[in-house]
Design an enzyme around this catalytic site. Structure first.
Site, PDB file in Angstrom:
ATOM      1  N   PRO A  92       0.824  -1.216   0.000  1.00 31.20           N
ATOM      2  CA  PRO A  92       0.000   0.000   0.000  1.00 31.20           C
ATOM      3  C   PRO A  92       0.854   1.261   0.000  1.00 31.20           C
ATOM      4  O   PRO A  92       0.416   2.320  -0.384  1.00 31.20           O
ATOM      5  CB  PRO A  92      -0.804  -0.112   1.298  1.00 31.20           C
ATOM      6  CG  PRO A  92      -0.770  -1.544   1.663  1.00 31.20           C
ATOM      7  CD  PRO A  92       0.541  -2.059   1.176  1.00 31.20           C
ATOM      8  N   GLU A 110       1.921  -8.909   9.384  1.00 32.92           N
ATOM      9  CA  GLU A 110       1.900  -7.442   9.523  1.00 32.92           C
ATOM     10  C   GLU A 110       2.857  -6.784   8.546  1.00 32.92           C
ATOM     11  O   GLU A 110       2.907  -5.556   8.439  1.00 32.92           O
ATOM     12  CB  GLU A 110       2.288  -7.043  10.957  1.00 32.92           C
ATOM     13  CG  GLU A 110       1.326  -7.528  12.024  1.00 32.92           C
ATOM     14  CD  GLU A 110      -0.087  -7.084  11.749  1.00 32.92           C
ATOM     15  OE1 GLU A 110      -0.988  -7.943  11.760  1.00 32.92           O
ATOM     16  OE2 GLU A 110      -0.301  -5.875  11.494  1.00 32.92           O
ATOM     17  N   ARG A 143      -0.567  -9.440 -20.564  1.00 34.95           N
ATOM     18  CA  ARG A 143      -1.414  -8.987 -21.674  1.00 34.95           C
ATOM     19  C   ARG A 143      -0.608  -8.186 -22.689  1.00 34.95           C
ATOM     20  O   ARG A 143      -0.964  -8.094 -23.864  1.00 34.95           O
ATOM     21  CB  ARG A 143      -2.527  -8.067 -21.146  1.00 34.95           C
ATOM     22  CG  ARG A 143      -3.576  -8.707 -20.307  1.00 34.95           C
ATOM     23  CD  ARG A 143      -4.582  -7.664 -19.851  1.00 34.95           C
ATOM     24  NE  ARG A 143      -5.291  -7.050 -20.978  1.00 34.95           N
ATOM     25  CZ  ARG A 143      -6.312  -7.603 -21.617  1.00 34.95           C
ATOM     26  NH1 ARG A 143      -6.716  -8.803 -21.256  1.00 34.95           N
ATOM     27  NH2 ARG A 143      -6.915  -7.001 -22.614  1.00 34.95           N
ATOM     28  N   ASP A 176      -6.867  -1.649 -25.176  1.00 41.61           N
ATOM     29  CA  ASP A 176      -7.347  -1.729 -23.807  1.00 41.61           C
ATOM     30  C   ASP A 176      -7.535  -0.326 -23.240  1.00 41.61           C
ATOM     31  O   ASP A 176      -6.825   0.588 -23.605  1.00 41.61           O
ATOM     32  CB  ASP A 176      -6.306  -2.434 -22.927  1.00 41.61           C
ATOM     33  CG  ASP A 176      -6.545  -3.938 -22.910  1.00 41.61           C
ATOM     34  OD1 ASP A 176      -7.564  -4.368 -23.472  1.00 41.61           O
ATOM     35  OD2 ASP A 176      -5.715  -4.651 -22.352  1.00 41.61           O
TER      36      ASP A 176
HETATM   37  C1  9WO Z   1      -0.207  -3.182   5.803  1.00 44.81           C
HETATM   38  C2  9WO Z   1      -0.684  -1.903   6.146  1.00 44.81           C
HETATM   39  C3  9WO Z   1      -1.666  -1.465   7.017  1.00 44.81           C
HETATM   40  C4  9WO Z   1      -1.907  -0.092   7.093  1.00 44.81           C
HETATM   41  C5  9WO Z   1      -1.191   0.807   6.322  1.00 44.81           C
HETATM   42  C6  9WO Z   1      -0.191   0.366   5.468  1.00 44.81           C
HETATM   43  C7  9WO Z   1       0.057  -0.995   5.393  1.00 44.81           C
HETATM   44  N1  9WO Z   1       0.957  -1.671   4.642  1.00 44.81           N
HETATM   45  C8  9WO Z   1       0.787  -2.975   4.901  1.00 44.81           C
HETATM   46  C9  9WO Z   1       1.600  -3.997   4.245  1.00 44.81           C
HETATM   47  O1  9WO Z   1       2.457  -3.703   3.437  1.00 44.81           O
HETATM   48  N2  9WO Z   1       1.311  -5.270   4.558  1.00 44.81           N
HETATM   49  C10 9WO Z   1       2.027  -6.381   4.019  1.00 44.81           C
HETATM   50  C11 9WO Z   1       1.610  -6.744   2.602  1.00 44.81           C
HETATM   51  C12 9WO Z   1       1.684  -7.576   4.822  1.00 44.81           C
HETATM   52  C13 9WO Z   1       0.255  -7.708   4.932  1.00 44.81           C
HETATM   53  C14 9WO Z   1      -0.394  -7.787   3.560  1.00 44.81           C
HETATM   54  N3  9WO Z   1       0.202  -6.928   2.618  1.00 44.81           N
HETATM   55  C15 9WO Z   1      -0.517  -6.131   1.826  1.00 44.81           C
HETATM   56  C16 9WO Z   1      -0.110  -5.656   0.588  1.00 44.81           C
HETATM   57  N4  9WO Z   1      -1.734  -5.682   2.112  1.00 44.81           N
HETATM   58  N5  9WO Z   1      -2.154  -4.923   1.097  1.00 44.81           N
HETATM   59  C17 9WO Z   1      -1.205  -4.896   0.167  1.00 44.81           C
HETATM   60  C18 9WO Z   1      -1.314  -4.142  -1.067  1.00 44.81           C
HETATM   61  C19 9WO Z   1      -0.361  -4.282  -2.079  1.00 44.81           C
HETATM   62  C20 9WO Z   1      -0.499  -3.530  -3.235  1.00 44.81           C
HETATM   63  N6  9WO Z   1      -1.526  -2.652  -3.395  1.00 44.81           N
HETATM   64  C21 9WO Z   1      -2.430  -2.514  -2.408  1.00 44.81           C
HETATM   65  C22 9WO Z   1      -2.362  -3.258  -1.241  1.00 44.81           C
END
Ligand code: 9WO
Length: 256
Positions: free
Chosen positions: A89, A116, A154, A169
């Site tokens: 994120p 986490e 793709r 696309d």
């Molecule tokens: C968790 C998190 C929580 C609140 C704000 C920021 C944060 N970053 C993460 C994070 O990087 N978590 C790791 C990867 C482990 C848990 C699951 N992960 C993850 C990657 N959750 N969501 C994503 C992600 C990746 C790409 N685009 C959007 C979301």
């Protein structure tokens, strides 16, 4: 193009090999996909790859050493070092331009986080780029990784049955897509736009271009602002907006 994915759920990502454009790319040897489980590089019998966070707090953190060992195996299995990407994120927005850049390269490694997160020292020492597929927190990096693989696959020449599909696309030309219709001719008390039944391909192409411009104007003006429209596109969009104003009686044509 070879893509390596580091994931605690290789069977998940491996599903990509069964279906769609990725499956076709693999079958036609335009794409190689390899999944690696860092548990195979754990230095303990229980194959643990996570531990409690320093400083306390909820949950567990993925440890650096097993991931680093997996990366070393991957780089040893590849002819050249390629970028290491972590779906996150916190990352740079993954968009069509980034997909195109990745598709022009030799490949890349995707490292999927769980729990986490991943020990920051691994991220700092080994990750070249973090990519976000949206402002959302998921349970893991696997679904974003699969999106990245699909978007890149793709774009590999020949992977799509009809090479025009990728170039037309949405976003490839920076616009949203035109609407699509197919049989039956009448559905949900609605007909197919008559232009699509006219057989006049030039007129159909103009209509589709106008619909894509109009959809972008209505839904994603930010995308439109980034584009330099040519004279034809400007005329088509102006006609679309005028028609919208006429239909909605909306004096300022604000659309929806
Ligand atoms: C968790 C998190 C929580 C609140 C704000 C920021 C944060 N970053 C993460 C994070 O990087 N978590 C790791 C990867 C482990 C848990 C699951 N992960 C993850 C990657 N959750 N969501 C994503 C992600 C990746 C790409 N685009 C959007 C979301």
């Amino acid at each position: 193009m070879r893509i390596d994915v580091v994931t605690l759920f290789p069977e998940w990502v491996g599903q990509l090999e069964q279906f769609g454009v990725v499956g076709r790319g693999l079958r036609e040897s335009r794409l190689e996909l390899a999944c690696w489980n860092p548990r195979d590089d754990a230095d303990n019998a229980s194959r643990r790859i996570d531990d409690r966070p320093y400083g306390g707090g909820p949950g567990m953190v993925m440890q650096g050493p097993p991931l680093a060992a997996t990366l070393e195996r991957i780089q040893a299995a590849r002819a050249n070092r390629v970028p290491v990407i972590m779906p996150s994120p916190q990352g740079q927005a993954f968009d069509q331009d980034e997909a195109q850049r990745l598709a022009e390269g030799e490949g890349f490694v995707l490292v999927c986080g769980r729990y986490e997160g991943i020990d920051q020292r691994f991220v700092d020492a080994y990750v070249d780029k973090e990519l976000s597929v949206g402002d959302v927190v998921l349970s893991g990096g696997e679904l974003p990784a699969m999106m990245i693989v699909d978007a890149v696959a793709r774009l590999l020449s020949g992977v799509l049955g009809d090479s025009r599909s990728a170039s037309e696309d949405s976003f490839v030309n920076g616009l949203l897509d035109h609407p699509h219709y197919t049989r039956p001719p009448r559905f949900a008390d609605r007909d197919v736009p008559s232009v699509l039944l006219s057989g006049d391909h030039a007129r159909i192409e103009r209509w589709r271009a106008q619909q894509a411009l109009g959809a972008t104007w209505r839904r994603r003006p930010d995308l439109l602002a980034r584009r330099e429209l040519d004279a034809t596109q400007k005329a088509l969009l102006e006609a679309y907006i005028a028609e919208q104003k006429g239909e909605s009686g909306d004096p300022d044509g604000a659309g929806e």
